[in-house]
Design a protein around this motif. Structure first.
Motif, short mmCIF file in Angstrom:
data_model
loop_
_atom_site.label_atom_id
_atom_site.label_comp_id
_atom_site.label_asym_id
_atom_site.label_seq_id
_atom_site.Cartn_x
_atom_site.Cartn_y
_atom_site.Cartn_z
N ARG A 43 0.83 -1.21 0.00
CA ARG A 43 0.00 0.00 0.00
C ARG A 43 0.86 1.26 0.00
O ARG A 43 0.55 2.24 -0.67
N LEU A 44 1.95 1.23 0.74
CA LEU A 44 2.86 2.37 0.80
C LEU A 44 3.45 2.66 -0.59
O LEU A 44 3.44 3.81 -1.05
N VAL A 45 3.90 1.63 -1.27
CA VAL A 45 4.49 1.79 -2.59
C VAL A 45 3.43 2.21 -3.61
O VAL A 45 3.67 3.09 -4.45
N GLU A 46 2.26 1.61 -3.52
CA GLU A 46 1.16 1.98 -4.42
C GLU A 46 0.82 3.47 -4.27
O GLU A 46 0.63 4.18 -5.27
N THR A 47 0.79 3.95 -3.04
CA THR A 47 0.50 5.36 -2.79
C THR A 47 1.58 6.25 -3.39
O THR A 47 1.27 7.27 -4.01
N ARG A 48 2.85 5.86 -3.24
CA ARG A 48 3.95 6.66 -3.80
C ARG A 48 3.83 6.75 -5.32
O ARG A 48 4.00 7.82 -5.90
N LEU A 49 3.52 5.63 -5.95
CA LEU A 49 3.40 5.62 -7.40
C LEU A 49 2.23 6.48 -7.86
O LEU A 49 2.36 7.27 -8.80
N LYS A 50 1.11 6.38 -7.17
CA LYS A 50 -0.06 7.19 -7.51
C LYS A 50 0.25 8.68 -7.32
O LYS A 50 -0.07 9.51 -8.17
N GLU A 51 0.88 9.01 -6.21
CA GLU A 51 1.21 10.42 -5.93
C GLU A 51 2.12 11.01 -6.98
O GLU A 51 1.93 12.16 -7.41
N ASP A 62 6.54 20.22 -6.78
CA ASP A 62 6.59 20.10 -5.32
C ASP A 62 6.01 18.77 -4.85
O ASP A 62 6.56 18.12 -3.96
N ARG A 63 4.90 18.36 -5.46
CA ARG A 63 4.31 17.05 -5.12
C ARG A 63 5.26 15.93 -5.51
O ARG A 63 5.39 14.94 -4.78
N ALA A 116 9.31 4.92 -8.53
CA ALA A 116 8.47 6.10 -8.24
C ALA A 116 9.36 7.31 -7.96
O ALA A 116 9.07 8.43 -8.40
N THR A 117 10.44 7.07 -7.24
CA THR A 117 11.38 8.15 -6.94
C THR A 117 12.09 8.62 -8.22
O THR A 117 12.29 9.82 -8.41
N ASN A 118 12.43 7.68 -9.09
CA ASN A 118 13.02 8.06 -10.38
C ASN A 118 12.06 8.94 -11.17
O ASN A 118 12.47 9.96 -11.76
N ILE A 119 10.81 8.56 -11.17
CA ILE A 119 9.79 9.35 -11.89
C ILE A 119 9.69 10.74 -11.27
O ILE A 119 9.57 11.74 -11.98
N ALA A 120 9.77 10.82 -9.95
CA ALA A 120 9.72 12.12 -9.28
C ALA A 120 10.86 13.02 -9.77
O ALA A 120 10.67 14.22 -10.01
N GLU A 121 12.05 12.45 -9.92
CA GLU A 121 13.18 13.22 -10.41
C GLU A 121 12.95 13.70 -11.84
O GLU A 121 13.27 14.84 -12.19
N ILE A 122 12.37 12.84 -12.65
CA ILE A 122 12.08 13.19 -14.05
C ILE A 122 11.05 14.32 -14.10
O ILE A 122 11.20 15.28 -14.85
N VAL A 123 9.99 14.19 -13.30
CA VAL A 123 8.93 15.21 -13.28
C VAL A 123 9.51 16.54 -12.83
O VAL A 123 9.25 17.58 -13.44
N HIS A 124 10.31 16.51 -11.79
CA HIS A 124 10.93 17.74 -11.28
C HIS A 124 11.77 18.40 -12.37
O HIS A 124 11.68 19.61 -12.61
N TYR A 125 12.58 17.62 -13.06
CA TYR A 125 13.44 18.17 -14.10
C TYR A 125 12.62 18.71 -15.27
O TYR A 125 12.91 19.80 -15.80
N GLU A 126 11.60 17.96 -15.67
CA GLU A 126 10.77 18.38 -16.80
C GLU A 126 10.13 19.74 -16.55
O GLU A 126 10.04 20.57 -17.45
N ILE A 127 9.71 19.98 -15.33
CA ILE A 127 8.97 21.20 -15.02
C ILE A 127 9.90 22.37 -14.68
O ILE A 127 9.69 23.49 -15.11
N THR A 128 10.96 22.07 -13.91
CA THR A 128 11.83 23.15 -13.43
C THR A 128 13.10 23.33 -14.25
O THR A 128 13.73 24.39 -14.19
N GLY A 129 13.52 22.29 -14.95
CA GLY A 129 14.78 22.34 -15.67
C GLY A 129 15.98 22.12 -14.78
O GLY A 129 17.12 22.19 -15.22
#
Length: 145
Positions: A43-51, A62-63, A116-129
């Motif tokens: 459930r913890l991992v599922e939540t991270r992926l959804k978030e 930020d999210r 999920a953490t890798n995706i977070a890094e990608i999202v952050h880079y895509e938006i902020t550069g």
């Protein structure tokens, strides 16, 4: 989007491995305490992926970074579960088969959390550069297996 898709594909591969192990575990005597621990981690991992996917959809760095900062929770849960499984195996050798499968399930869940953490890094880079260094990723490093 391609990098995110690649991470999601790997999550799918890991989920498939979990499903295969679950089929084997369904034929073994249940271990309710351990099953609950695995369910909590799932459930913890599922939540991270959804978030993190919600952060991607809403273009919210930020999210995404909130998911990134909480990676160590998944690592800590894995480390705790690893120790618990080893204790069961040492205490009763008849549990080795089930615990070994559960250990692989837990490791696959931990890896999904990393994706999920890798995706977070990608999202952050895509938006902020701005790149986030994976070396700066918080993690519970007392047991990296």
């Amino acid at each position: 989007a391609m990098k995110i898709a690649s991470n999601l594909e790997r999550c799918g591969d890991l989920a498939k491995n979990i499903a295969k192990r679950t089929l084997v575990l369904s034929e073994i005597e249940p271990m309710p305490t351990l099953n609950r621990s695995i369910e909590r981690m799932g459930r913890l991992v599922e939540t991270r992926l959804k978030e993190v996917l919600d952060a991607y959809i809403s273009n919210d760095p930020d999210r995404a970074m909130e998911v990134w900062r909480r990676d160590e929770e998944v690592d800590a849960h894995y480390n705790s579960l690893f120790r618990e499984l080893l204790t069961y195996m040492m205490g009763d050798p008849r549990t080795i088969t089930a615990c070994a499968h559960l250990l692989f399930v837990a490791k696959n869940l931990e890896r999904i959390g990393d994706h999920a953490t890798n995706i977070a890094e990608i999202v952050h880079y895509e938006i902020t550069g701005e790149q986030v260094s994976p070396a700066d990723r918080p993690r519970a490093d007392d047991l990296r297996v």
